[in-house]
Design an enzyme around this catalytic site. Sequence first.
Site, mmCIF file in Angstrom:
data_model
loop_
_atom_site.group_PDB
_atom_site.id
_atom_site.type_symbol
_atom_site.label_atom_id
_atom_site.label_comp_id
_atom_site.label_asym_id
_atom_site.label_seq_id
_atom_site.Cartn_x
_atom_site.Cartn_y
_atom_site.Cartn_z
ATOM 1 N N SER A 13 -4.168 -6.293 -3.643
ATOM 2 C CA SER A 13 -2.854 -6.309 -4.282
ATOM 3 C C SER A 13 -1.888 -7.247 -3.575
ATOM 4 O O SER A 13 -1.851 -7.336 -2.351
ATOM 5 C CB SER A 13 -2.255 -4.905 -4.283
ATOM 6 O OG SER A 13 -2.667 -4.189 -5.404
ATOM 7 N N GLY A 14 -1.079 -7.923 -4.404
ATOM 8 C CA GLY A 14 -0.059 -8.816 -3.872
ATOM 9 C C GLY A 14 -0.573 -10.196 -3.529
ATOM 10 O O GLY A 14 0.217 -11.119 -3.333
ATOM 11 N N ASP A 43 5.700 -6.615 -11.884
ATOM 12 C CA ASP A 43 5.165 -6.230 -10.569
ATOM 13 C C ASP A 43 5.247 -7.412 -9.607
ATOM 14 O O ASP A 43 4.248 -8.051 -9.281
ATOM 15 C CB ASP A 43 3.711 -5.767 -10.741
ATOM 16 C CG ASP A 43 3.146 -5.101 -9.494
ATOM 17 O OD1 ASP A 43 3.926 -4.838 -8.551
ATOM 18 O OD2 ASP A 43 1.924 -4.848 -9.467
ATOM 19 N N GLY A 73 -6.807 -3.310 -1.681
ATOM 20 C CA GLY A 73 -6.499 -4.181 -0.555
ATOM 21 C C GLY A 73 -6.176 -5.597 -0.983
ATOM 22 O O GLY A 73 -5.625 -6.364 -0.208
ATOM 23 N N HIS A 130 4.599 -3.222 -6.312
ATOM 24 C CA HIS A 130 4.045 -1.916 -5.967
ATOM 25 C C HIS A 130 3.604 -1.840 -4.508
ATOM 26 O O HIS A 130 3.384 -0.750 -3.984
ATOM 27 C CB HIS A 130 2.899 -1.528 -6.915
ATOM 28 C CG HIS A 130 1.587 -2.186 -6.647
ATOM 29 N ND1 HIS A 130 1.092 -3.224 -7.419
ATOM 30 C CD2 HIS A 130 0.639 -1.943 -5.711
ATOM 31 C CE1 HIS A 130 -0.091 -3.581 -6.965
ATOM 32 N NE2 HIS A 130 -0.384 -2.825 -5.926
#
Length: 257
Positions: free
Chosen positions: A209-210, A116, A207, A70
């Site tokens: 994410s990932g 994801d 912030g 995402h």
Amino acid sequence: MTATTVLVFFALLAATIATPLGFNPGGRIVGGSNATTGQYPFIVSLRTPSDSHNCGGSLIRNNWVVTAAHCVSGYPVNYYTVVAGITQLNSPTGIRRKVSKVIVNSGWNSWTIEHDIAVLQLDEPLILSPTIQTIQLDVNNFDDERPCTVVGWGRLSAGGIIPNNLQYLESLTILLSRCRSLWGSINPVFDSQVCTLTRSGEGACNGDSGGPLICNEGGSNKLCGIVSWGSPCARGMPDVFTRVSTYVDWIQSQIGD
């Protein structure tokens, strides 16, 4: 559906709804502690064209980064710059690389937030150093309660301040059955995900994410999760991560051995 649409869609469902974490640039983990220089040398910052931090990622080869789908789905290949070797976002010593290839898992579903995961190839390999290192992928498909650590540049609270330093939070994975029970019908939790929960006031935020969830396996830190979605920020609901062990074969097929 775009990442922003996902946020809007879920926001309409409930005040505590699940939303992908990572659309406010430059946030920090809630309830965490300041990381020291070189403490997590595998984490990278994904920067927008305006040089704002938007998502985290983990260096798994000297020229490959794994992150959340995402974070990158729908953006052109040249949208992000990867910054490695930093603890502070404004550090002038970060090593920058352009992204030459983006591979999003073909099963990525922006409605259910399943699969994801994405890998990014850098245009030039990084030179490994005390502040730039790779992390091994976890291959253990565990489903139990164990201490793990979330690392990232996510907000300190919903709409809160934006400190400059990388944050880490000692957290605890929970059984998938408990995670599913807590989320109920709000959003599905899949076998390809792992959940963490400690208490209200601790967790991932916009912030993060990932970025990585790391667990100690066999005496060394392994990448066992990728920050995916939750109820921002730290409202006492589980944070949900993409389970790395599910995708080891897929990752290796994309980046080579």
